[in-house]
Write an enzyme that holds these catalytic residues in place. Structure first.
Site, short mmCIF file in Angstrom:
data_model
loop_
_atom_site.label_atom_id
_atom_site.label_comp_id
_atom_site.label_asym_id
_atom_site.label_seq_id
_atom_site.Cartn_x
_atom_site.Cartn_y
_atom_site.Cartn_z
N LYS A 177 6.09 1.66 -3.50
CA LYS A 177 4.85 1.80 -4.28
C LYS A 177 3.70 1.70 -3.27
CE LYS A 177 1.71 0.03 -5.91
NZ LYS A 177 0.36 0.38 -5.40
N CYS A 285 -5.64 -6.41 9.24
CA CYS A 285 -5.28 -7.81 9.02
C CYS A 285 -5.33 -8.57 10.34
CB CYS A 285 -3.90 -7.92 8.39
SG CYS A 285 -2.61 -7.43 9.52
P1 NAD Z 1 -4.31 -5.48 -2.35
O1 NAD Z 1 -3.74 -6.85 -2.45
O2 NAD Z 1 -5.48 -5.13 -3.20
O3 NAD Z 1 -3.19 -4.37 -2.69
C1 NAD Z 1 -1.94 -4.36 -2.05
C2 NAD Z 1 -0.90 -3.77 -2.99
O4 NAD Z 1 -0.77 -4.61 -4.13
C3 NAD Z 1 -1.28 -2.38 -3.50
O5 NAD Z 1 -0.11 -1.59 -3.52
C4 NAD Z 1 -1.81 -2.65 -4.90
O6 NAD Z 1 -1.57 -1.59 -5.79
C5 NAD Z 1 -1.05 -3.90 -5.33
N1 NAD Z 1 -1.85 -4.80 -6.18
C6 NAD Z 1 -3.17 -5.09 -6.04
N2 NAD Z 1 -3.55 -5.99 -6.97
C7 NAD Z 1 -2.45 -6.27 -7.70
C8 NAD Z 1 -2.19 -7.14 -8.82
N3 NAD Z 1 -3.15 -7.89 -9.34
N4 NAD Z 1 -0.94 -7.18 -9.31
C9 NAD Z 1 0.05 -6.43 -8.77
N5 NAD Z 1 -0.14 -5.59 -7.72
C10 NAD Z 1 -1.37 -5.51 -7.19
O7 NAD Z 1 -4.63 -5.23 -0.80
P2 NAD Z 1 -5.44 -4.01 -0.16
O8 NAD Z 1 -6.88 -4.17 -0.48
O9 NAD Z 1 -4.76 -2.73 -0.47
O10 NAD Z 1 -5.18 -4.29 1.39
C11 NAD Z 1 -5.96 -5.14 2.17
C12 NAD Z 1 -5.34 -6.52 2.27
O11 NAD Z 1 -4.05 -6.43 2.87
C13 NAD Z 1 -6.14 -7.45 3.17
O12 NAD Z 1 -6.16 -8.72 2.57
C14 NAD Z 1 -5.34 -7.46 4.46
O13 NAD Z 1 -5.52 -8.61 5.27
C15 NAD Z 1 -3.96 -7.40 3.93
N6 NAD Z 1 -3.03 -6.94 4.96
C16 NAD Z 1 -2.20 -7.86 5.53
C17 NAD Z 1 -1.35 -7.48 6.55
C18 NAD Z 1 -0.44 -8.48 7.20
O14 NAD Z 1 0.31 -8.11 8.10
N7 NAD Z 1 -0.48 -9.75 6.80
C19 NAD Z 1 -1.34 -6.15 6.99
C20 NAD Z 1 -2.20 -5.24 6.38
C21 NAD Z 1 -3.04 -5.65 5.36
#
Ligand code: NAD
Length: 485
Positions: A177, A285
Site C-alpha cells: 500500500k 527522516c
Molecule cells: P504518514 O504517517 O502520514 O503516512 C504513512 C503511511 O501511512 C501512508 O501509506 C498513509 O496512507 C498511511 N496512513 C497515514 N495516516 C494513517 C492512519 N491514520 N491510519 C492508517 N494509515 C495511515 O507519513 P508520511 O507523511 O507519508 O511520511 C512522512 C513521515 O514518514 C515522517 O514522519 C518521516 O519521518 C517518516 N519516515 C520515517 C522513515 C524512517 O526510516 N524512520 C523513513 C521515511 C519517512
C-alpha cells in the site's frame, strides 16, 4: 477535481485492476501543479481481493527454489538499471525533489534488489551434529505467507524496495500500500516486475489511505506488516498489529540533532549540515533539524550556515541551477509555515525566514524557503516536534555532555551526527548517543542495503529493522529440527 479517467489501477493477481473505490485523491506535480493522476482510496473489498490473490500465490511461490526466486530479482535489477533515468525523472515530477536526489533514491532502491538477489545464502540455517549422542539439530528459515507493506510519501521508490524484494525473495507474497500522495513511479516499477517474470499474485498493489491500511491490519490472512511513516501512525500500527497478533516493524518520524564541537572542520561541517537540513526540502527522516554548537563552535557555525542557507536557490527539480524543490502539498506547506509562526511567536529568533519565498515561473508550487532559527530550546514546538520542512534550529551547549542531555530530552531517536576531529570525543559519543543511526562527520546517516535501517525510542516500534539481515529474519520464521535416526 480529479477525474475518474485519471484514476490509477490497483495491481491484483498479476493484472491492473480498477479499484472499487469511488473516492479519489489528486496527484499533482508539487512544483508546477500539473495534474498527474488520481489515487483511488481503496475499500476493504479491494484489499481483500489483493490479500486473496497473495494467499493463493503463496504455496507455489514458496515451493519455488530460492535460486529461482533470486533469478527473477536479478532480471528486475537489470531492468531497473536500464530504466533508472526515466524513473528518476518521474519521481521528481511527482515528489518535487531534485533530479540528483531522485537518481540517488532510485539507486538506493536498486541496491536493495541487488542485496535480496543473495537470498540463497542469506536464507541458510545452521546445523550441529550430535547435540546429544545420535541426535542432530538444525535451523531452517521458512516464509510465513502474506505480508503487508505500507509506505510514506518521502521516498516512494526506495522505501517500498526496502521491504518487498526481501519478502518475496524469502518466499512470501506481498500486498503493498504505497503513499497515496505519490504512487505513480512505483507503478512503472510494477511493469518491470511483470517483465522480470514474477508470477501473478506474488506482489500486489492496493492504493489508498486509512481505510485500506485498517483493512490490511485487520485481515486474518496477513501474517505481518512492514510500515514506515510518522510516529503517531507507526504507534497506531504497532498497537493494532499487537491486537491482531501479527509480526510488525513500524518505522516512525524523527527529530535529528547535529552536534558540532569546536575542533570540527567547520567548512566541511557546514556543507554537511546544509545538505542534511535543506536536502529534499527537509522531507527526509534523516534530515538534520536541530544544530547544537558546542562552545565557540556556535558562532562560527551560525555564520557559515546562514550564509549558505541564504544562497539556496528554489525551483523545479528538473531544471538546472536549482538547489531545493518544493514541499509535497499545499497542506504540508501550511503545516511547515505554522511551525515557523509558532517558533517566531514563542521565543526563538527567526534569523532567516522562508515563509514568503516564491518561484516566479511556478506560482502554484508549494514553496518554503530555507529558514533558520536561533535560541531554540527543547521545550519549543520547533525544538521538539518533527517539522519535515527546510527549517534549522540553532542552539548552544557548553559541552558534549550538555548537548547529549538536550538530545535525550526529545522523544525521537532516529539519527544523530557529531562533527569533530577528536577520536576520543567520537568514541564517547558513539558510546553514549543512545540513538540508532549515528553519524560521525556525516550529515545524512543512511545505512546501505546490507545494513539495518531504523531508529529507536519514538522513531521505531518493533525490533527487526528494514534492510540487511534483519529483513530476512523478519520475513521468515526460524524452525528448529531435532532428529534421531
Ligand atoms: P504518514 O504517517 O502520514 O503516512 C504513512 C503511511 O501511512 C501512508 O501509506 C498513509 O496512507 C498511511 N496512513 C497515514 N495516516 C494513517 C492512519 N491514520 N491510519 C492508517 N494509515 C495511515 O507519513 P508520511 O507523511 O507519508 O511520511 C512522512 C513521515 O514518514 C515522517 O514522519 C518521516 O519521518 C517518516 N519516515 C520515517 C522513515 C524512517 O526510516 N524512520 C523513513 C521515511 C519517512
Amino acid at each position: 477535481m480529479a477525474t475518474a479517467s485519471r484514476a490509477i489501477p490497483n495491481f491484483v493477481a498479476g493484472r491492473w485492476t480498477p479499484a472499487q473505490a469511488t473516492e479519489l485523491l489528486e496527484v499533482r506535480n508539487p512544483a508546477t501543479a500539473e495534474l498527474l493522476g488520481a489515487t483511488p482510496l481503496s475499500t476493504r473489498a479491494d484489499v481483500d481481493a489483493a490479500v486473496q490473490a497473495a494467499r493463493t500465490a503463496f504455496p507455489l511461490w514458496r515451493a519455488t527454489p530460492a535460486v529461482e526466486r533470486a533469478r527473477v530479482l536479478f532480471r528486475l535489477k537489470t531492468l531497473l538499471d536500464r530504466h533508472k533515468d526515466e524513473l528518476a525523472v518521474d519521481l521528481t515530477r511527482e515528489h518535487g525533489k531534485l533530479l540528483a536526489d531522485s537518481r540517488g533514491e532510485v539507486q538506493r532502491g536498486i541496491e536493495n534488489v541487488e542485496h535480496a538477489c543473495g537470498i540463497p545464502t542469506l536464507l541458510m540455517g545452521e546445523t550441529l551434529e550430535d547435540i546429544a549422542r545420535g541426535l542432530d539439530c538444525e535451523t531452517i528459515r521458512q516464509p510465513l505467507g502474506v505480508f503487508a507493506v505500507i509506505t510514506p510519501y518521502n521516498f516512494p521508490v526506495m522505501i517500498p524496495l526496502w521491504f518487498w524484494p526481501y519478502a518475496v525473495a524469502c518466499g512470501n507474497t506481498v500486498v503493498l500500500k504505497p503513499s497515496e500522495q505519490d504512487p505513480l513511479t512505483h507503478q512503472k516499477i510494477v511493469d518491470l516486475v511483470v517483465e522480470a517474470g514474477l508470477p501473478a499474485g506474488v506482489l500486489n498493489v492496493v492504493h489508498g489511505a486509512r481505510e485500506a491500511v485498517t483493512a490490511l491490519l485487520e485481515h486474518p490472512d496477513v501474517q505481518g506488516v512492514s510500515f514506515v511513516g510518522s510516529s503517531d501512525t507507526a504507534r497506531f500500527i504497532y498497537a493494532k498489529t499487537g491486537e491482531t497478533g501479527k509480526r510488525v516493524q513500524a518505522l516512525g518520524g524523527a527529530k535529528n540533532h547535529m552536534i558540532v564541537l569546536p575542533d570540527a572542520d567547520l567548512d566541511a561541517t557546514a556543507e554537511a549540515v546544509i545538505g542534511s537540513v535543506f536536502g529534499a526540502a527537509g522531507q527526509r527522516c534523516l534530515a538534520g533539524s536541530v544544530v547544537i554548537g558546542v562552545g565557540e563552535a556556535y558562532g562560527s557555525m551560525r555564520e557559515r550556515v546562514l550564509d549558505r542557507a541564504a544562497a539556496i536557490r528554489l525551483g523545479y527539480g528538473l531544471e538546472d541551477g536549482v538547489d531545493m524543490g518544493p514541499v509535497i502539498s499545499r497542506r504540508h506547506r501550511e503545516r511547515v509555515v505554522d511551525f515557523i509562526n509558532d517558533g517566531a511567536q514563542n521565543g526563538a529568533a527567526l534569523v532567516l525566514d522562508g515563509r514568503t519565498r516564491t518561484v516566479d515561473r511556478y506560482p502554484n508550487g508549494h514553496w518554503v524557503g530555507p529558514t533558520v532559527f536561533e535560541n531554540v530550546t527543547p521545550g519549543m514546538a520547533i525544538g521538539r516536534e518533527e517539522i519535515f520542512g527546510p527549517v534549522a534550529g540553532l542552539t548552544r551547549a557548553a559541552s558534549l555532555d550538555d548537548a547529549l542531555d538536550l538530545v535525550h530530552e526529545n522523544r525521537y531517536g532516529n539519527a544523530i551526527s557529531l562533527f569533530t576531529t577528536s577520536g576520543k570525543a567520537a568514541r564517547e559519543f558513539r558510546y553514549r548517543a543512545g540513538i540508532s543511526m549515528i553519524g560521525i562527520n556525516v550529515g545524512v546517516v543512511a545505512p546501505m542495503a546490507f545494513f539495518p535501517f531504523g531508529g529507536s525510542r519514538g522513531s521505531f516500534y518493533g525490533d527487526l529493522k528494514a534492510q540487511g539481515r534483519d529483513a530476512v529474519q523478519f520475513y521468515t520464521d526460524q524452525r528448529v529440527v531435532i532428529s534421531r535416526w
